[in-house]
Motif scaffolding. Structure first.
Motif, PDB file in Angstrom:
ATOM      1  N   MET A 223       9.514 -23.785  13.363  1.00  0.00           N
ATOM      2  CA  MET A 223       9.224 -25.025  12.652  1.00  0.00           C
ATOM      3  C   MET A 223       7.889 -24.930  11.948  1.00  0.00           C
ATOM      4  O   MET A 223       7.349 -25.881  11.455  1.00  0.00           O
ATOM      5  N   ASN A 224       7.344 -23.700  11.875  1.00  0.00           N
ATOM      6  CA  ASN A 224       6.042 -23.584  11.233  1.00  0.00           C
ATOM      7  C   ASN A 224       6.151 -22.950   9.855  1.00  0.00           C
ATOM      8  O   ASN A 224       5.260 -22.250   9.407  1.00  0.00           O
TER       9      ASN A 224
ATOM     10  N   ALA B  51       3.227 -22.555   7.472  1.00  0.00           N
ATOM     11  CA  ALA B  51       1.963 -22.645   8.190  1.00  0.00           C
ATOM     12  C   ALA B  51       1.051 -21.484   7.811  1.00  0.00           C
ATOM     13  O   ALA B  51      -0.160 -21.645   7.682  1.00  0.00           O
TER      14      ALA B  51
ATOM     15  N   ARG C  27      -0.756 -21.822   4.464  1.00  0.00           N
ATOM     16  CA  ARG C  27      -1.892 -22.723   4.385  1.00  0.00           C
ATOM     17  C   ARG C  27      -3.179 -21.970   4.699  1.00  0.00           C
ATOM     18  O   ARG C  27      -3.339 -21.390   5.764  1.00  0.00           O
TER      19      ARG C  27
ATOM     20  N   ILE D 279      -6.042 -23.160   5.073  1.00  0.00           N
ATOM     21  CA  ILE D 279      -7.032 -23.923   5.834  1.00  0.00           C
ATOM     22  C   ILE D 279      -7.191 -23.322   7.214  1.00  0.00           C
ATOM     23  O   ILE D 279      -6.236 -23.159   7.941  1.00  0.00           O
ATOM     24  N   LYS D 280      -8.386 -23.001   7.568  1.00  0.00           N
ATOM     25  CA  LYS D 280      -8.628 -22.478   8.897  1.00  0.00           C
ATOM     26  C   LYS D 280      -9.242 -23.564   9.758  1.00  0.00           C
ATOM     27  O   LYS D 280      -9.809 -24.528   9.262  1.00  0.00           O
ATOM     28  N   SER D 281      -9.103 -23.388  11.028  1.00  0.00           N
ATOM     29  CA  SER D 281      -9.748 -24.349  11.917  1.00  0.00           C
ATOM     30  C   SER D 281     -11.245 -24.160  11.837  1.00  0.00           C
ATOM     31  O   SER D 281     -11.741 -23.128  11.389  1.00  0.00           O
TER      32      SER D 281
ATOM     33  N   GLU E 292     -12.356 -20.911  13.524  1.00  0.00           N
ATOM     34  CA  GLU E 292     -12.237 -19.640  12.818  1.00  0.00           C
ATOM     35  C   GLU E 292     -13.230 -19.569  11.669  1.00  0.00           C
ATOM     36  O   GLU E 292     -13.785 -18.524  11.372  1.00  0.00           O
TER      37      GLU E 292
END
Lengths: 356, 248
Positions: free
Chosen positions: A1-2, A5, A8, A10-12, A15
């Motif tokens: 379901m990713n 993902a 994207r 965008i990193k946390s 990270e």
């Protein structure tokens, strides 16, 4: 379901920073040590690092101790700068810790210890103590208990509907803060312009100039007494910050936990106002700086904010007593430094570390 | 496992949302709550979760409840791992931090839902469906026996709906979790539920085995429009579709 993902980019925040919380805490401890040494050494009477280390080693019974250095040096270090450094570190660290915890408890990155009315309450207590001519201990205890009284007032007001929501808490805090600010004005109105009025005004502006070994002895344990439970319950503050309903669903006794945290915040804030007046911005700016460094997890954020707040306060105090011949009031300097820092932080971190 | 007896609810000044609702659910069973907007589906879930107190009647629920709200947008953008770890809150003392065992439990929950790779990402970067999985992982990490989900399949594309439903079915059959979920998709009820509750108008509630309750007539009555049941040739699953032309 990713699906998507990986696309994207965008990193946390973890990270993106490229270093872990352990490295950040180590860095902050180092910074605090440097700031502590600087605040013991730098001043109108400079104490060299050699003399300083001789004195410090003497404390733990190593080497020749203070007898080996000039009497003025060890007197300045032990009787003036050491208590001032310890009180500054505890006030700064305590206020930053209290601010970081409050922001989590209120789920709002824009609150600080002033929002719950405690600072204004403590200010009123202290101002009355000066007005009626009580000594240092009288001022200290009046400020402390008036701060607690402000919290109790907030508690009563916010519980009018049976439970206390975050919104009612913040609104009650604003009302109580305004009330006590007015009472402080009233007190200064009645104060003697030649005597008690300047004493009240300068006390409120904030300073560590009055630091003495005796003050440190009753100030530090009080801050430690309230800061310890707050630091220990930092995982709970993570859960509280998800909102009342989710925290309750995750098994928390929400109101009890929140009030415990608020009492600790009150104790720290009242103790620091009692000792050194209202020092604003530390409880707001430092938690944001710390969040940019270590991320939003309160398990790391609270210790980081405390360490950073202590260093920040020592450095600001160093500026306050060495920039010009006279001492600049600390409350003024923290605002002058804090406001622009906060603006920059808002721009840089609003998308990463927190989202309103 | 869950026993609701004559449960009724109204907000302080509002009308009755539901009245005289009773059902009982055994371990490993799945119940679906169906009803139009504002009929009290979410309210019923919160009553079971203990977040709201019913105005009348009583609900008994054995075991730890994992509540999965419809949306999740924390003010602070915690990492996925931090969020799942918060599921351990009830097992961690007031003045304690999660232990290595707690962290292992959180990691295992992430792996079980196939989102171990997300652990260090910020929840703010996740899609709605991914957040739902994170919240289910958090419930598993809390050692939940009962899973309460508020429209877990809403806002998911068809493939992700299917993945979500099969995940829930697996949790019910393999781990014996008792599941209560709300949905606007009666097909989902037929797909995974054992029992269904239809929240009609005030006080009118139907409860029973899903095949008995989710009939064309009942559902048409529930939604106030024509609903049709289709059995696609050659497949075992039944579908409920809305006849939009019945509302003009």
């Amino acid at each position: 379901m990713n699906a998507g993902a990986d696309d994207r980019a965008i990193k946390s925040t973890y990270e993106a920073r490229g270093f872990g919380p352990g490295a950040a805490i180590t860095g902050l401890v180092t910074l605090l040590l440097v700031a502590a040494v600087a605040s013991l050494s730098v001043g109108r009477y400079a104490v060299g690092l050699g003399d300083l280390s001789t004195i410090a080693l003497g404390w733990v019974g190593v080497g020749a101790g203070r007898e080996a250095v000039a009497e003025a040096s060890w007197r300045v270090v032990e009787l003036v700068r050491l208590p001032r450094m310890l009180i500054g570190a505890f006030v700064g660290g305590g206020l930053a810790l209290a601010g970081a915890a409050l922001q989590g408890v209120f789920r709002n990155p824009l609150v600080d210890p002033h929002v719950i009315g405690v600072s204004s309450g403590a200010a009123f207590g202290g101002a009355v103590a000066i007005l009626i001519g009580l000594g240092a201990i009288g001022l200290w205890s009046m400020a402390f208990f008036a701060g607690l009284a402000a919290l109790l007032l907030v508690l009563v007001m916010s519980r009018s509907a049976g439970t206390s929501s975050v919104l009612m808490l913040v609104l009650s805090g604003v009302v109580v803060a305004a009330l006590f600010s007015a009472l402080v004005s009233l007190t200064t109105y009645f104060a003697d312009p030649n005597d008690t009025l300047p004493a009240i005004v300068f006390w409120l502006m904030g300073s560590f100039a009055s630091a003495t070994p005796e003050r440190a002895i009753y100030m530090l344990p009080v801050v430690a007494l309230f800061a310890t439970p707050l630091l220990l319950m930092r995982f709970r503050i993570n859960v509280l910050s998800l909102g009342d309903e989710e925290a309750k669903a995750l098994g928390l006794k929400v109101e009890r936990t929140r009030w415990l945290a608020l009492c600790c915040v009150t104790g720290i804030t009242a103790a620091s106002v009692a000792n050194s007046g209202i020092i604003g911005w530390v409880g707001l700016v430092v938690p944001h700086l710390a969040r940019a460094l270590v991320g939003p997890d309160h398990r790391v954020l609270l210790p980081a904010a405390a360490l950073l707040g202590a260093s920040y306060m020592l450095l600001v105090d160093l500026m306050a007593r060495s920039l010009i011949a006279a001492e600049i009031p600390l409350g003024v300097l923290t605002a002058v430094v804090g406001a622009p820092v906060f603006l920059v932080l808002l721009h840089r971190t609003q998308r990463e570390a927190w989202r309103a | 496992m869950i026993e609701a007896r004559s449960v009724a609810f109204r907000h302080a000044t509002g009308p009755w949302l539901f009245n005289d609702l009773s059902f009982s659910l055994r371990e490993g069973q799945t119940l679906v709550l169906l009803g139009r907007n504002g009929r009290g589906k979410t309210t019923m879930l919160k009553c079971i979760a203990g977040l709201l107190k019913p105005s009348a009647g009583e609900i008994r629920c054995d075991g730890i409840i994992g509540y999965v709200p419809q949306s999740f947008a924390p003010v602070f953008s915690y990492s996925v791992f931090d969020v799942v770890l918060m599921g351990r809150a009830r097992h961690v003392g007031l003045f304690s931090n999660p232990t290595a065992a707690d962290r292992d439990r959180a990691s295992a929950a992430l792996e079980e839902l196939g989102i171990g790779g997300f652990a260090r990402r910020s929840v703010a970067t996740l899609s709605g469906g991914e957040r739902q999985l994170v919240l289910i992982a958090r419930a598993l990490a809390s050692d939940a026996d009962v899973l309460l989900l508020d429209e877990p399949a809403a806002a998911l594309d068809f493939r992700n709906q299917a993945t979500m439903l099969s995940t829930l079915r697996r949790l019910a059959t393999q781990r014996g979790l008792t599941i209560v979920m709300t949905t606007h998709e009666p097909t989902h009820a037929l797909e995974i539920a054992d029992r269904a509750v239809l929240l009609h108008d005030i006080g009118r509630v139907q409860e029973g085995a899903v095949e008995d309750v989710c009939t064309e007539a009942n559902l048409s009555d529930l939604y106030g429009m024509q609903m049709k049941r289709l059995n696609a040739g050659g497949t075992t699953s039944a579908h409920i579709v809305a006849d939009y032309s019945s509302v003009r």
